[in-house]
Structure formats: structure tokens, C-alpha cells
Write a protein that holds these residues in place. Sequence first.
Motif, PDB file in Angstrom:
ATOM      1  N   THR A  55       0.822  -1.209   0.000  1.00  0.00           N
ATOM      2  CA  THR A  55       0.000   0.000   0.000  1.00  0.00           C
ATOM      3  C   THR A  55       0.856   1.260   0.000  1.00  0.00           C
ATOM      4  O   THR A  55       0.321   2.355  -0.053  1.00  0.00           O
ATOM      5  CB  THR A  55      -0.956   0.030   1.216  1.00  0.00           C
ATOM      6  OG1 THR A  55      -0.185  -0.007   2.409  1.00  0.00           O
ATOM      7  CG2 THR A  55      -1.946  -1.120   1.176  1.00  0.00           C
ATOM      8  N   ILE A  56       2.176   1.100   0.025  1.00  0.00           N
ATOM      9  CA  ILE A  56       3.064   2.263  -0.030  1.00  0.00           C
ATOM     10  C   ILE A  56       2.825   3.047  -1.318  1.00  0.00           C
ATOM     11  O   ILE A  56       2.706   4.273  -1.299  1.00  0.00           O
ATOM     12  CB  ILE A  56       4.547   1.838   0.084  1.00  0.00           C
ATOM     13  CG1 ILE A  56       4.834   1.305   1.489  1.00  0.00           C
ATOM     14  CG2 ILE A  56       5.477   2.989  -0.254  1.00  0.00           C
ATOM     15  CD1 ILE A  56       6.186   0.652   1.642  1.00  0.00           C
ATOM     16  N   VAL A  57       2.737   2.353  -2.445  1.00  0.00           N
ATOM     17  CA  VAL A  57       2.503   3.033  -3.729  1.00  0.00           C
ATOM     18  C   VAL A  57       1.116   3.674  -3.758  1.00  0.00           C
ATOM     19  O   VAL A  57       0.986   4.861  -4.089  1.00  0.00           O
ATOM     20  CB  VAL A  57       2.717   2.074  -4.924  1.00  0.00           C
ATOM     21  CG1 VAL A  57       2.289   2.718  -6.225  1.00  0.00           C
ATOM     22  CG2 VAL A  57       4.180   1.669  -4.995  1.00  0.00           C
ATOM     23  N   PRO A  58       0.043   2.937  -3.398  1.00  0.00           N
ATOM     24  CA  PRO A  58      -1.266   3.605  -3.357  1.00  0.00           C
ATOM     25  C   PRO A  58      -1.314   4.780  -2.388  1.00  0.00           C
ATOM     26  O   PRO A  58      -1.934   5.796  -2.690  1.00  0.00           O
ATOM     27  CB  PRO A  58      -2.215   2.489  -2.913  1.00  0.00           C
ATOM     28  CG  PRO A  58      -1.557   1.238  -3.356  1.00  0.00           C
ATOM     29  CD  PRO A  58      -0.085   1.501  -3.218  1.00  0.00           C
ATOM     30  N   ASP A  59      -0.644   4.656  -1.235  1.00  0.00           N
ATOM     31  CA  ASP A  59      -0.625   5.767  -0.280  1.00  0.00           C
ATOM     32  C   ASP A  59       0.104   6.979  -0.856  1.00  0.00           C
ATOM     33  O   ASP A  59      -0.320   8.115  -0.662  1.00  0.00           O
ATOM     34  CB  ASP A  59       0.034   5.343   1.030  1.00  0.00           C
ATOM     35  CG  ASP A  59      -0.822   4.361   1.823  1.00  0.00           C
ATOM     36  OD1 ASP A  59      -2.018   4.214   1.503  1.00  0.00           O
ATOM     37  OD2 ASP A  59      -0.275   3.735   2.747  1.00  0.00           O
ATOM     38  N   ALA A  60       1.191   6.740  -1.583  1.00  0.00           N
ATOM     39  CA  ALA A  60       1.913   7.845  -2.232  1.00  0.00           C
ATOM     40  C   ALA A  60       1.035   8.502  -3.296  1.00  0.00           C
ATOM     41  O   ALA A  60       1.000   9.734  -3.410  1.00  0.00           O
ATOM     42  CB  ALA A  60       3.218   7.340  -2.858  1.00  0.00           C
ATOM     43  N   ALA A  61       0.316   7.687  -4.049  1.00  0.00           N
ATOM     44  CA  ALA A  61      -0.589   8.237  -5.069  1.00  0.00           C
ATOM     45  C   ALA A  61      -1.696   9.055  -4.416  1.00  0.00           C
ATOM     46  O   ALA A  61      -2.046  10.144  -4.896  1.00  0.00           O
ATOM     47  CB  ALA A  61      -1.188   7.112  -5.903  1.00  0.00           C
ATOM     48  N   ALA A  79      -9.366  12.713 -14.221  1.00  0.00           N
ATOM     49  CA  ALA A  79      -8.626  13.867 -14.746  1.00  0.00           C
ATOM     50  C   ALA A  79      -7.138  13.745 -14.423  1.00  0.00           C
ATOM     51  O   ALA A  79      -6.285  14.013 -15.276  1.00  0.00           O
ATOM     52  CB  ALA A  79      -9.190  15.161 -14.164  1.00  0.00           C
ATOM     53  N   LEU A  80      -6.828  13.310 -13.209  1.00  0.00           N
ATOM     54  CA  LEU A  80      -5.433  13.130 -12.828  1.00  0.00           C
ATOM     55  C   LEU A  80      -4.793  12.017 -13.654  1.00  0.00           C
ATOM     56  O   LEU A  80      -3.647  12.147 -14.095  1.00  0.00           O
ATOM     57  CB  LEU A  80      -5.323  12.821 -11.333  1.00  0.00           C
ATOM     58  CG  LEU A  80      -3.921  12.654 -10.791  1.00  0.00           C
ATOM     59  CD1 LEU A  80      -3.074  13.892 -11.053  1.00  0.00           C
ATOM     60  CD2 LEU A  80      -3.964  12.344  -9.304  1.00  0.00           C
ATOM     61  N   ALA A  81      -5.531  10.943 -13.897  1.00  0.00           N
ATOM     62  CA  ALA A  81      -5.009   9.848 -14.723  1.00  0.00           C
ATOM     63  C   ALA A  81      -4.700  10.338 -16.136  1.00  0.00           C
ATOM     64  O   ALA A  81      -3.658  10.001 -16.706  1.00  0.00           O
ATOM     65  CB  ALA A  81      -6.005   8.695 -14.762  1.00  0.00           C
ATOM     66  N   GLY A  99       9.050   4.021 -15.150  1.00  0.00           N
ATOM     67  CA  GLY A  99       8.535   3.014 -14.223  1.00  0.00           C
ATOM     68  C   GLY A  99       7.775   3.633 -13.063  1.00  0.00           C
ATOM     69  O   GLY A  99       6.664   3.212 -12.736  1.00  0.00           O
ATOM     70  N   VAL A 100       8.340   4.660 -12.447  1.00  0.00           N
ATOM     71  CA  VAL A 100       7.696   5.313 -11.303  1.00  0.00           C
ATOM     72  C   VAL A 100       6.422   6.032 -11.742  1.00  0.00           C
ATOM     73  O   VAL A 100       5.369   5.915 -11.107  1.00  0.00           O
ATOM     74  CB  VAL A 100       8.673   6.292 -10.612  1.00  0.00           C
ATOM     75  CG1 VAL A 100       7.965   7.136  -9.572  1.00  0.00           C
ATOM     76  CG2 VAL A 100       9.830   5.530  -9.999  1.00  0.00           C
ATOM     77  N   THR A 101       6.506   6.775 -12.841  1.00  0.00           N
ATOM     78  CA  THR A 101       5.339   7.505 -13.338  1.00  0.00           C
ATOM     79  C   THR A 101       4.238   6.545 -13.766  1.00  0.00           C
ATOM     80  O   THR A 101       3.058   6.777 -13.478  1.00  0.00           O
ATOM     81  CB  THR A 101       5.731   8.419 -14.519  1.00  0.00           C
ATOM     82  OG1 THR A 101       6.801   9.276 -14.109  1.00  0.00           O
ATOM     83  CG2 THR A 101       4.557   9.260 -14.978  1.00  0.00           C
ATOM     84  N   ALA A 102       4.603   5.452 -14.425  1.00  0.00           N
ATOM     85  CA  ALA A 102       3.604   4.478 -14.868  1.00  0.00           C
ATOM     86  C   ALA A 102       2.953   3.776 -13.677  1.00  0.00           C
ATOM     87  O   ALA A 102       1.752   3.512 -13.701  1.00  0.00           O
ATOM     88  CB  ALA A 102       4.235   3.464 -15.817  1.00  0.00           C
ATOM     89  N   LEU A 103       3.729   3.480 -12.629  1.00  0.00           N
ATOM     90  CA  LEU A 103       3.131   2.908 -11.418  1.00  0.00           C
ATOM     91  C   LEU A 103       2.075   3.848 -10.851  1.00  0.00           C
ATOM     92  O   LEU A 103       0.969   3.432 -10.521  1.00  0.00           O
ATOM     93  CB  LEU A 103       4.195   2.666 -10.352  1.00  0.00           C
ATOM     94  CG  LEU A 103       4.914   1.340 -10.354  1.00  0.00           C
ATOM     95  CD1 LEU A 103       6.045   1.355  -9.332  1.00  0.00           C
ATOM     96  CD2 LEU A 103       3.983   0.199 -10.095  1.00  0.00           C
TER      97      LEU A 103
END
Length: 131
Positions: A55-61, A79-81, A99-103
Amino acid sequence: MFGNLGTVGLAAALTCLMIFGIPGGGKLKPLGWWTTVFLAMLAASSYKAAGGIFTIVPDAAETVINFLNSFVKGMTMPALALCLAIFLLFKKLTTKQVGVTALLFFYVASSAGGMWSYLADAIENARVGLQ
């Protein structure tokens, strides 16, 4: 071949592939742009389904979304997507940056609903079905 990999195992394997595959240096060539985007799509969907440490990636998003909403009221996930997709496609980025931006993009896009959420939902349904 690997038995019951599971969603957490899939998320971990895709993370390792992105960490070690993007820079390369081993017997195999480094991952290319499109391969990195495809792996990020699978990884982001797996993160959403796996939960736990992933959930680190979802939390960062979510932090980025909340930050943007403090400046631009009414910024929606779709809109953000779309903004992230435009950035990803038109900005010259290194493969690591891709990779980071696509995640981030695929997490936001899968949370926005529509066609991008189908893969995350399918992985989640597979996880629930295996329990």
C-alpha cells in the motif's frame, strides 16, 4: 512452474523485476520503455489487490492526489489519470522515471474506474477466489 504465487508474490516479483530489470547489467538486456509500462500496469494492479506493505505506492498516489486537490479543487481521479498519461507519453523520461510515473498512473487510473480498473479487479477477484 512456481506453484501458488498469489497476489502478494506477484506484486513482489513484479517489484523485483522493475528494480533489477530497468537498469539491467546482468545477462539480460535492460527493460525497454513499453515493457516497463506494461510491468508497471501489472504491478500497480497487483499492489492494489495485495494490500499490506504494497500500500506504499497507493498511499503515495493518494498523497499526490490530495496535494493536487489542495491547489486545484475538484481534481478527479480520471482527470489526474489523463494528466499523468499525457505527461508519460510526451515528456522525455528515463526508463526509471517511466517506471515510477507508470506505477503512479496505473494506480490512479485503476482507482478512477473504467477500463483500467478491470485488471485490478480481476487480480483482486483471483486473490479472493484463492482464499
